[in-house]
Design a protein around this motif. Structure first.
Motif, short mmCIF file in Angstrom:
data_model
loop_
_atom_site.label_atom_id
_atom_site.label_comp_id
_atom_site.label_asym_id
_atom_site.label_seq_id
_atom_site.Cartn_x
_atom_site.Cartn_y
_atom_site.Cartn_z
N GLY A 97 45.18 58.82 60.93
CA GLY A 97 44.39 57.98 61.83
C GLY A 97 44.90 56.55 61.84
N THR A 125 46.32 54.74 65.17
CA THR A 125 45.63 53.58 65.73
C THR A 125 46.40 52.28 65.55
OG1 THR A 125 44.34 53.24 63.69
CG2 THR A 125 43.36 54.64 65.41
N SER A 174 45.79 53.31 71.80
CA SER A 174 45.57 54.64 71.25
C SER A 174 44.15 55.14 71.47
CB SER A 174 45.92 54.67 69.75
OG SER A 174 45.37 53.55 69.09
N PHE A 198 43.11 59.04 71.30
CA PHE A 198 42.62 59.37 69.97
C PHE A 198 41.11 59.15 69.92
CE2 PHE A 198 41.68 57.89 65.54
CZ PHE A 198 41.85 59.12 64.92
N LEU A 199 40.33 60.21 69.78
CA LEU A 199 38.88 60.06 69.88
C LEU A 199 38.16 60.08 68.54
CD1 LEU A 199 38.04 62.16 73.06
CD2 LEU A 199 39.01 59.88 72.85
N LEU A 200 38.68 60.85 67.59
CA LEU A 200 37.93 61.01 66.34
C LEU A 200 38.84 61.37 65.18
CD1 LEU A 200 35.19 61.40 64.78
CD2 LEU A 200 35.26 63.79 65.51
N GLY A 201 38.54 60.78 64.03
CA GLY A 201 39.17 61.20 62.78
C GLY A 201 38.08 61.47 61.76
N ARG A 231 34.16 69.20 67.75
CA ARG A 231 33.24 68.09 67.60
C ARG A 231 33.59 66.95 68.56
NH1 ARG A 231 29.03 67.39 63.46
NH2 ARG A 231 28.99 69.40 62.42
#
Lengths: 425, 425
Positions: B287, B291, B296, B300-303, B344
């Motif tokens: 992540g 980022t 990004s 890139f939505l979620l880590g 998710r």
């Protein structure tokens, strides 16, 4: 005694190999009480090596060279020392036997080239190499009516290190007077080098060496003293450390060169506290730093990198109303993230970051570099908005992560929340 | 032109910090056609710095020094150059303004000590520092009826490197006359330097300079040619690049010095794919790297850093049965994590890592360095178990993150899954 260090080899001077030998030798010599006054890198060229040796001898009673003792035609250190000292090369039968034995042991025949590794300037003391073919040697040189010494050791780091520890240092101790150096390093955060320098102005006697090194985002302060008695030096450093700590206060987060994530880990472990992290603008950097510490799985249970608003709602339970009213970059959202991740993970502490790392995304009200950091614990929270300025993205991330970790440190250290600590402990 | 390199600072000469600057400068100067003949390390002492500069100038037309440009009393490089050249110090108003501006941007007051960073020996050319307070400078020195030059740059590696590439090398090229050097760099992953070297053996004419540099976890290959016509050099590099790409195949992930996370970002953006990351052993590093790339947040939505089993179940929906049967470090768990984080977050792709970074936690069956990586997309998944060996913790994390990113790259580049790509695009 003063020493100069020489690193010999094209690959070092041309930047193809990083010279780790010189630093290792320097640190060991200083521990042994030798003052290291400089270093040279020199290519595989006899004239240049001789010239570098001459210069090194002008500065110091001891010259320690590494490299150029191999069997090939570009290994010229021994020849250079012979020319410098005007001594003929002499074969050392014991060394030749040892080299032949090494080859025999691995079932290979010794190449004629290896013979030159058993030749040394006449009058040298040989330093045996228990883990390689190239022995080292110490050659005396007369300069300024004084006997100085050139020490040559192989460039292969693990061979050089053993020779240094097992043979050169005992030889030196036998030669040396008693003077030794002692150093203590402190890791700090929150002030720049110049500010630390000002805070320490006039704090120490003139023989105390104070040096600073910025290793963003931390700054190291270093105290060095010299004397004859090791125990007296340590006790003097204890006194100096007390003065330094009083002047710099809790900006000093550790004695030694320690990452702040290690300090935080030690503190959490000692108080049996657990931590979860909700990161927006830092993108995983805080989790990455915490998990660089061995054993961190004991106190670090969960990280959520909630880059999107959806993720902040779905995984961290940040209320829609908070996001709608205050926006993703706000102390309210940061607090909700910290509390959300803490609840989800069931940890004692939750820490959260949200901000605008740039280069895009800034507004008049919330320019690039606007960052909100929050901490949540059972029964309380803390939050603050920072303006870090429009620096590059990576800088904003690193500074934000450091501030967040420092806030965890200060929380755990403080006596303000004894109830939470004992409840969670 | 010949150059000598100086590394200034107690911490370097005393072996507390490894000098990586000198090697970096040497390699870059050689690419630019400068012969590097030696290097010196010198302590923070004006007399010694002056003497080292004198000696360096005796060997070379160009002396490049790093370090000793900070604001504190042990930063003495500028004073030494002023004494050497017998030039008074002069305040550069533009530099002072830039330093003041840097402090203003981060909301801190400039310390009076920082003012000296804007003073240079009269007649020097200032090298601006876009990423730090200390500017560099070039001072002319008359020696042997010739104008030689002393270049001083800050010791902080990333500041020095930018200054070198963006200002010193162009200055050098302007000095060098008609002959120019052109270089092209390629970033690769998956093969070592020696393997790359073998694959390129015999590929190029003898005047083409091929160099490799391992910058873990990537390896850079660098092609350099020289000539008088800039356009002809570029067109020749085009031809050479085609040969290199044919030989090295998809191990080349980018032209230029690019982080793999940037390459992955470009590819995801171009295909309008989104990504979520579930990290166990990498702890947030993936992540963090993703980022670091501006923009990004678009893809890139979620880590989720699911360090505990509870977190793997609660936030990534890894079934109890999978954890119980196969353990946390298994391809089954990795697949469930990748699919869980993808669902998710509602992203096109999910990538997951789980492994034993050490030093503790290894077993006979799953020793330290055992790592499982999985990729999940709508309608498919990929996974693999790796044995990376019992290296240090940070190495295992970095290698795992790199392999995971490379797998995302290869997935997006491949034509094997055109349906998923167009569905998600």
């Amino acid at each position: 005694m003063r020493a100069t260090i020489l690193a010999i080899g094209d690959e070092i001077v041309h930047g193809l190999t990083t010279d780790t030998n010189s630093g290792f030798v320097a640190a060991r010599l200083r521990e042994a009480g030798v003052e290291v006054v400089g270093g040279f890198g020199v290519t595989d060229d006899v004239d240049r090596i001789v010239r570098a040796l001459e210069r090194a001898l002008a500065d110091a009673e001891l010259v320690v060279a590494t490299g150029g003792l191999g069997p090939t035609s570009d290994d010229l250190t021994t020849a250079a020392v012979a020319r410098l000292t005007d001594r003929p090369l002499a074969l050392d039968a014991a060394s030749l036997g040892a080299i032949e034995e090494r080859f025999r042991a691995i079932g290979r025949e010794m190449s004629p080239n290896n013979r030159k590794q058993a030749e040394f300037p006449a009058g040298s003391t040989v330093l045996a190499n228990p883990v390689g073919t190239a022995p080292g040697f110490v050659t005396p040189v007369e300069r300024d009516g004084q006997t100085r010494h050139v020490v040559c050791m192989p460039g292969v780091p693990h061979e050089m290190r053993r020779m240094l520890d097992e043979q050169l240092l005992p030889w030196l101790r036998a030669q040396a007077g008693a003077r030794r150096f002692a150093t203590r390093v402190f890791s700090t955060f929150g002030l720049g080098e110049a500010q630390l320098d000002e805070l320490l102005a006039g704090a120490f006697e003139s023989d105390v060496r104070v040096a600073f090194r910025a290793a963003f985002p931390k700054v190291q302060a270093r105290l060095s003293v010299s004397g004859e008695d090791a125990a007296a030096l340590e006790s003097r450093l204890d006194t100096l450390e007390a003065v330094l700590r009083e002047r710099l206060g809790d900006h000093v987060y550790a004695a030694g060169d320690e990452d702040l994530a290690e300090t935080v880990g030690r503190l959490l472990h000692a108080r049996r506290l657990t931590l979860a992290v909700a990161e927006s603008c830092t993108g995983g950097l805080i989790g990455d730093r915490i998990t660089d510490v061995p054993g961190s799985s004991e106190y670090f249970l969960l990280g959520v990198v909630a880059y999107s608003n959806d993720a902040k709602q779905a995984l961290l339970d940040v209320p829609d109303a908070v996001l709608a009213e205050h926006g993703a970059v706000s102390i309210e959202t940061a607090e909700a993230m910290a509390e959300g991740v803490r609840r989800r993970a069931g940890t004692a502490l939750g820490v959260a970051t949200t901000g605008i790392a740039g280069p895009e995304g800034g507004t008049d009200e919330k320019p690039v570099g606007t960052v909100c950091i929050a901490l949540a614990w059972d029964g309380g929270r803390w939050s603050r908005r920072y303006q870090l300025g429009a620096r590059d993205r990576s800088w904003v991330k690193r500074m934000t992560a450091q501030i967040a970790l420092d806030r965890v440190r200060r929380y755990v250290l403080s006596d303000v929340h004894p109830d939470e600590e004992s409840n969670d402990g």
